[in-house]
Design a protein around this motif. Sequence first.
Motif, PDB file in Angstrom:
ATOM      1  N   UNK A 144       0.620  -1.440   0.096  1.00 52.41           N
ATOM      2  CA  UNK A 144       0.374  -0.179  -0.269  1.00 52.41           C
ATOM      3  C   UNK A 144       1.014   1.358  -0.474  1.00 52.41           C
ATOM      4  N   UNK A 145       2.245   1.285   0.912  1.00 52.51           N
ATOM      5  CA  UNK A 145       2.308   2.409   1.103  1.00 52.51           C
ATOM      6  C   UNK A 145       3.605   2.660  -0.041  1.00 52.51           C
ATOM      7  N   UNK A 146       4.519   1.787  -0.607  1.00 48.31           N
ATOM      8  CA  UNK A 146       5.743   1.594  -1.440  1.00 48.31           C
ATOM      9  C   UNK A 146       5.148   2.380  -2.613  1.00 48.31           C
ATOM     10  N   UNK A 147       3.917   1.800  -3.035  1.00 48.57           N
ATOM     11  CA  UNK A 147       3.516   1.311  -4.153  1.00 48.57           C
ATOM     12  C   UNK A 147       2.618   3.213  -4.790  1.00 48.57           C
ATOM     13  N   UNK A 148       3.214   3.877  -4.034  1.00 47.18           N
ATOM     14  CA  UNK A 148       3.267   5.017  -4.120  1.00 47.18           C
ATOM     15  C   UNK A 148       3.896   6.490  -4.006  1.00 47.18           C
ATOM     16  N   UNK A 149       5.624   5.251  -3.934  1.00 53.12           N
ATOM     17  CA  UNK A 149       6.853   6.084  -3.463  1.00 53.12           C
ATOM     18  C   UNK A 149       6.216   7.292  -2.248  1.00 53.12           C
ATOM     19  N   UNK A 150       5.797   7.089  -1.621  1.00 51.47           N
ATOM     20  CA  UNK A 150       5.725   7.978  -0.244  1.00 51.47           C
ATOM     21  C   UNK A 150       7.305   8.725   0.206  1.00 51.47           C
ATOM     22  N   UNK A 151       7.277   9.863   0.379  1.00 48.96           N
ATOM     23  CA  UNK A 151       8.233  10.781   1.737  1.00 48.96           C
ATOM     24  C   UNK A 151       7.862  10.036   3.271  1.00 48.96           C
ATOM     25  N   UNK A 152       6.393  10.316   3.403  1.00 48.80           N
ATOM     26  CA  UNK A 152       6.210   9.863   4.660  1.00 48.80           C
ATOM     27  C   UNK A 152       4.823   9.554   4.798  1.00 48.80           C
ATOM     28  N   UNK A 153       5.214   9.037   6.097  1.00 48.93           N
ATOM     29  CA  UNK A 153       3.607   7.413   5.966  1.00 48.93           C
ATOM     30  C   UNK A 153       3.194   7.949   8.260  1.00 48.93           C
ATOM     31  N   UNK A 154       2.326   9.175   8.099  1.00 45.83           N
ATOM     32  CA  UNK A 154       2.461   9.862   9.285  1.00 45.83           C
ATOM     33  C   UNK A 154       0.838   8.689   9.145  1.00 45.83           C
ATOM     34  N   UNK A 155       0.788   7.897  10.590  1.00 43.54           N
ATOM     35  CA  UNK A 155       0.152   6.633  11.544  1.00 43.54           C
ATOM     36  C   UNK A 155       0.830   7.055  13.053  1.00 43.54           C
ATOM     37  N   UNK A 156       0.134   6.248  13.483  1.00 45.90           N
ATOM     38  CA  UNK A 156       0.357   6.266  15.432  1.00 45.90           C
ATOM     39  C   UNK A 156       1.530   4.982  15.578  1.00 45.90           C
ATOM     40  N   UNK A 157       1.921   5.376  17.096  1.00 48.33           N
ATOM     41  CA  UNK A 157       2.943   4.375  17.872  1.00 48.33           C
ATOM     42  C   UNK A 157       2.764   3.276  17.361  1.00 48.33           C
ATOM     43  N   UNK A 158       1.140   2.750  17.097  1.00 48.56           N
ATOM     44  CA  UNK A 158       1.031   1.239  16.925  1.00 48.56           C
ATOM     45  C   UNK A 158       1.544   0.190  15.864  1.00 48.56           C
ATOM     46  N   UNK A 159       1.233   1.770  14.583  1.00 46.51           N
ATOM     47  CA  UNK A 159       1.949   0.998  13.210  1.00 46.51           C
ATOM     48  C   UNK A 159       3.652   1.712  13.179  1.00 46.51           C
ATOM     49  N   UNK A 160       4.232   1.884  14.070  1.00 45.71           N
ATOM     50  CA  UNK A 160       4.997   2.145  13.957  1.00 45.71           C
ATOM     51  C   UNK A 160       6.462   1.217  12.721  1.00 45.71           C
ATOM     52  N   UNK A 161       5.594  -0.282  13.424  1.00 42.02           N
ATOM     53  CA  UNK A 161       6.669  -1.653  13.475  1.00 42.02           C
ATOM     54  C   UNK A 161       6.291  -1.122  12.100  1.00 42.02           C
ATOM     55  N   UNK A 162       5.321  -1.624  11.060  1.00 41.81           N
ATOM     56  CA  UNK A 162       4.585  -1.749  10.329  1.00 41.81           C
ATOM     57  C   UNK A 162       5.932  -0.885   8.401  1.00 41.81           C
ATOM     58  N   UNK A 163       5.707   0.081   9.829  1.00 39.71           N
ATOM     59  CA  UNK A 163       6.243   1.644   8.301  1.00 39.71           C
ATOM     60  C   UNK A 163       8.291   0.862   8.281  1.00 39.71           C
ATOM     61  N   UNK A 164       8.688   0.149   9.927  1.00 39.90           N
ATOM     62  CA  UNK A 164       9.692  -0.471   9.870  1.00 39.90           C
ATOM     63  C   UNK A 164       9.376  -1.131   8.903  1.00 39.90           C
ATOM     64  N   UNK A 165       9.152  -2.440   8.354  1.00 39.40           N
ATOM     65  CA  UNK A 165       9.530  -3.399   8.307  1.00 39.40           C
ATOM     66  C   UNK A 165       9.210  -2.810   6.410  1.00 39.40           C
ATOM     67  N   UNK A 166       8.357  -1.731   6.096  1.00 42.83           N
ATOM     68  CA  UNK A 166       7.840  -1.250   4.640  1.00 42.83           C
ATOM     69  C   UNK A 166       9.237  -0.796   4.545  1.00 42.83           C
ATOM     70  N   UNK A 167       9.896  -0.101   5.304  1.00 39.91           N
ATOM     71  CA  UNK A 167      12.000   0.340   4.878  1.00 39.91           C
ATOM     72  C   UNK A 167      12.600  -1.177   4.056  1.00 39.91           C
ATOM     73  N   UNK A 168      12.517  -2.092   5.525  1.00 38.38           N
ATOM     74  CA  UNK A 168      13.153  -2.950   4.953  1.00 38.38           C
ATOM     75  C   UNK A 168      12.574  -3.788   3.564  1.00 38.38           C
TER      76      UNK A 168
END
Length: 353
Positions: A144-168
Amino acid sequence: VAIPSSEGRKRVLSGMRPTGKLHLGNYMGALHNWVRLQDPYDCYFFIADWHALTTDYADPSQIPANTREVILDYLAAGLDPEGSVLFIQSHIPQHAEFHLLLSMITSIGWLERVPSYKEQQENLKDRDLSTYGFLGYPLLQAADILIYQPDYVPVGQDQAAHVELTREIARRFNQFYKRPDGSEILPEPQVLLTPSPKLPGTDGRKMSKSYGNTILLSDPEPEIRAKLKPMVTDPARVRRTDPGNPDKCPVGDLHKIFSSQETLAKVYDGCTTAGIGCIECKSWAADAIVQHLAPIQQRRTHFEQNPALVTEILADGDRRARARAEQTMQQVRSAMGLATTTPAGISESSPAV
Ligand code: TRP
Ligand code: SF4
């Protein structure tokens, strides 16, 4: 710090699962922040209906109505369908295609180690979450995230691990695949943690749908007042004549978020000297919330009364999202050794809502 996207203006993407009517906690924790991001950034906001299926597959009957309510709350909160791209995940089949392609390079261990995987299985013991789809939840989110090649993903702390995985995942993808000129296809997005003030529910615990302690963005005034009346207060204030402390009271927390400095001063003064009663204090908190929600509810009514307008907004959002997603997918397909033409049916379909 972030790699700016090639077109200049930085991009933001975020989404929510369709949980039904949103509450003040959703608003302060996410939506309110998203509204402010629309000015400086190109924003994409969507509703993750496929993600809802990962836990609700056995009974999807609520998903359409819940999706509708979240769209109305997005618009009511002030997401601007002209500037921002508002869309529904399942209307952009490219997310599913990308999820599949990313699954080729994603180790199962990475997914098993995402904290929410085991936690949710514990929390939702009544369902069988030993499914392939549920394990893949964070990978679908990465797509969902990477397909838009975004710079920022605004989320709450509960989603931070998901964004970290996205970066990996992005890093791993970039190691294997590049554009013909050798440049990287997937920038690593940064998490924009939403500064979320402590927002208690009516029972004093964190406001959450699962606790049944919420105030909805769409609650009419009498409902808000009725919900605040029995709200938990500083336990030290047993009798009207006992002084209290707004810092130890959930109603005090609401005042800090929604009331004017003037009212807040009256609350501190009145509470600590037993000069005001909790009933009066709660009615002031209700006043502040009602006032805050008035423009939101006005916009909601406007959109509720114009379902054709909402359908049009979503059709437009779907079109814009699909075009942007397809742009990334052409680079991805080519880099992964696949035919570069769009698979039949993926771009033409414009599903009705
Ligand atoms: N997992 C998110 C939540 O529960 C929803 C979500 C799905 C999301 N895909 C996303 C959030 C992509 C941000 C970006 O709220
Ligand atoms: Fe809480 Fe207000 Fe009662 Fe003080 S007066 S305990 S802040 S409700």
